[in-house]
Design a protein around this motif. Structure first.
Motif, PDB file in Angstrom:
ATOM      1  N   THR A  42      -2.234  -3.156  -8.475  1.00 27.96           N
ATOM      2  CA  THR A  42      -1.897  -2.514  -7.200  1.00 27.96           C
ATOM      3  C   THR A  42      -0.504  -2.955  -6.765  1.00 27.96           C
ATOM      4  N   SER A  43       0.075  -2.188  -5.862  1.00 27.36           N
ATOM      5  CA  SER A  43       1.397  -2.527  -5.344  1.00 27.36           C
ATOM      6  C   SER A  43       1.337  -3.726  -4.405  1.00 27.36           C
ATOM      7  N   HIS A 114       2.492   5.523 -11.242  1.00 24.76           N
ATOM      8  CA  HIS A 114       2.108   6.280 -10.056  1.00 24.76           C
ATOM      9  C   HIS A 114       0.612   6.490 -10.088  1.00 24.76           C
ATOM     10  N   GLN A 118      -3.002   8.133  -1.916  1.00 25.74           N
ATOM     11  CA  GLN A 118      -4.041   7.495  -1.126  1.00 25.74           C
ATOM     12  C   GLN A 118      -4.423   8.293   0.120  1.00 25.74           C
ATOM     13  N   GLN A 122       0.274  11.880   1.649  1.00 21.50           N
ATOM     14  CA  GLN A 122       0.952  11.473   0.414  1.00 21.50           C
ATOM     15  C   GLN A 122       0.788  12.543  -0.660  1.00 21.50           C
ATOM     16  N   THR A 128       5.172   7.705  -1.535  1.00 23.07           N
ATOM     17  CA  THR A 128       4.595   6.553  -2.216  1.00 23.07           C
ATOM     18  C   THR A 128       4.369   5.408  -1.238  1.00 23.07           C
ATOM     19  N   THR A 131      -0.436   1.707  -0.434  1.00 22.89           N
ATOM     20  CA  THR A 131      -0.770   0.939  -1.629  1.00 22.89           C
ATOM     21  C   THR A 131      -0.907   1.867  -2.827  1.00 22.89           C
ATOM     22  N   THR A 132      -0.171   1.564  -3.871  1.00 18.95           N
ATOM     23  CA  THR A 132      -0.315   2.278  -5.139  1.00 18.95           C
ATOM     24  C   THR A 132      -1.375   1.543  -5.954  1.00 18.95           C
TER      25      THR A 132
END
Length: 150
Positions: A42-43, A114, A118, A122, A128, A131-132
């Protein structure tokens, strides 16, 4: 009889050094490695934290398979949104590949995976923000920046 034993001894010693060299290979810089993630990314993961993946398809050099599909690969987070003062998009890179029970360091380009959007906003605008999430099984392609000696 002694000279024959000496020749046999030399042949055995030479063979023991030559056999490991038969399995050695170099993967040239610029080679594309396609991997499939094993762990969730996750980001919000910390920079330099690691993740696990597997080689998704065989890697061949001059017609010989040097990395089989399913070989373990380890990567690290190059940038993320975890630090609110220095928020950057999620990017990952490969750090090592497991070959014959040992980890061999690799240097690859960074990739910005990518995940699915979410929120509806988006999805509509392609943002973006937030949270990615990169789920296990996600395929990514990396290019080697330096040759890898296996």
């Amino acid at each position: 009889m002694r000279p024959n034993k000496f020749i046999v001894f030399i042949a055995i010693v030479w063979a023991s050094f030559a056999v490991p060299g038969l399995n050695a290979a170099t993967i040239p810089a610029g080679t594309t490695l396609t991997v499939s993630t094993v762990s969730l990314i996750t980001s919000q993961d910390a920079v330099r934290s690691s993740f696990e993946a597997k080689v998704a398809q065989d890697v061949s050099v001059k017609g010989n398979v040097v990395l089989k599909a399913g070989t373990k690969v380890f990567g690290r987070i190059a940038s993320s949104r975890r630090n609110p003062r220095k928020s950057e998009p999620l990017s990952v890179e490969l750090a090592s590949v497991s070959v014959n029970g040992r980890n061999v360091a690799v240097k690859t380009n960074s990739v910005e995976p990518h995940g699915p959007p979410q929120t509806a906003r988006q999805a509509r605008y392609g943002h973006t923000a937030g949270t990615t999430v990169v789920n296990p099984g996600t395929r990514m392609q990396f290019q080697l920046l330096q040759p890898v000696n296996l």
